[in-house]
Design a protein around this motif. Sequence first.
Motif, mmCIF file in Angstrom:
data_model
loop_
_atom_site.group_PDB
_atom_site.id
_atom_site.type_symbol
_atom_site.label_atom_id
_atom_site.label_comp_id
_atom_site.label_asym_id
_atom_site.label_seq_id
_atom_site.Cartn_x
_atom_site.Cartn_y
_atom_site.Cartn_z
ATOM 1 N N UNK A 1 0.829 -1.210 0.000
ATOM 2 C CA UNK A 1 0.000 0.000 0.000
ATOM 3 C C UNK A 1 0.861 1.257 0.000
ATOM 4 N N UNK A 2 1.904 1.263 0.815
ATOM 5 C CA UNK A 2 2.787 2.434 0.872
ATOM 6 C C UNK A 2 3.472 2.651 -0.476
ATOM 7 N N UNK A 3 3.926 1.568 -1.098
ATOM 8 C CA UNK A 3 4.577 1.685 -2.410
ATOM 9 C C UNK A 3 3.617 2.276 -3.438
ATOM 10 N N UNK A 4 2.388 1.762 -3.467
ATOM 11 C CA UNK A 4 1.408 2.280 -4.424
ATOM 12 C C UNK A 4 1.075 3.743 -4.143
ATOM 13 N N UNK A 5 0.942 4.088 -2.870
ATOM 14 C CA UNK A 5 0.646 5.478 -2.515
ATOM 15 C C UNK A 5 1.775 6.404 -2.954
ATOM 16 N N UNK A 6 3.006 5.955 -2.803
ATOM 17 C CA UNK A 6 4.148 6.751 -3.260
ATOM 18 C C UNK A 6 4.130 6.910 -4.773
ATOM 19 N N UNK A 7 3.748 5.850 -5.486
ATOM 20 C CA UNK A 7 3.657 5.931 -6.948
ATOM 21 C C UNK A 7 2.576 6.927 -7.374
#
Length: 282
Positions: A119-125
């Motif tokens: 989730x954090x990775x996607x939010x950063x993207x």
Amino acid sequence: MPGAAEAGRRPATASERRRMYRDLALSLRCGLRDAAAGFSFLRLRGLRALLRALRSAAADADGLGLFRDSQAIRDLQVIPVLFEHSLRRPAGDAVVTVAQVLGMEPAAVRIRSPATDSEVVLALRVLQGCCLLCPGCAAAAHRYDAVKVVLNILMTRGILEQRTCLDTLLALLVDCSENQMDFKEQDGLNKIADIVKDPNRDDNVRLKCSEFLLLYSGNAKEKYCSAASKSNIQEDLKKLFGEQCASFICSMNLFSSTLGSHVKQSELSFLAEQVLDYMQPY
């Protein structure tokens, strides 16, 4: 590239633009609704929908303009949802309101699952995409201490998040003086230096840090083109990495203001490996 595709394409008519805007607004609303949910699996679904909406908007100039217009409307703004949910710091004790004390609303605490690595990775993207497509999003992210939040993720989370953080940092810093000042105030360069000089760190993360240094230096030189500014950048790098490494980084001019680097990823990776080699004796 959008520019090549647009060369032989007629401009969208007013009715087509209205339809495109309705589709974009619907995609954003659906994505934002799920991205603000209490459960991580729903937020993941929402973030994926937002990422698809960003990719669709980036496909041509009309979509890009519509996305920028949409971010002036509170209900369609992506940045607040990211920092209020997926990228927010874990809350402490639940806050009890006056209304709950007086029995005017339920006192039950809303269930919220913590953000997963994915989730954090996607939010950063999503954050990265918003900043690259809409300069106003980078300024909006500044109001949520975006640079501080991303640097904290870089220093505390896992390898996947760390690699994504560095791309997101660049997107935040491009053409946003407020975020650039935050990066300096948070000792961002020192924190990245600590990672890249640590031989116990993951090699891919260290390589990504080297790529960041090359692009950050190029962006800073393009943004502040005075001789004094260039000298300050090189001096900062010299203190952290030594004269030879700093000279090599500053001799590269990799950054292009058109939303990214004009060098291929393979070339950038090759140069980043050379930066690591220059650091070895330092």
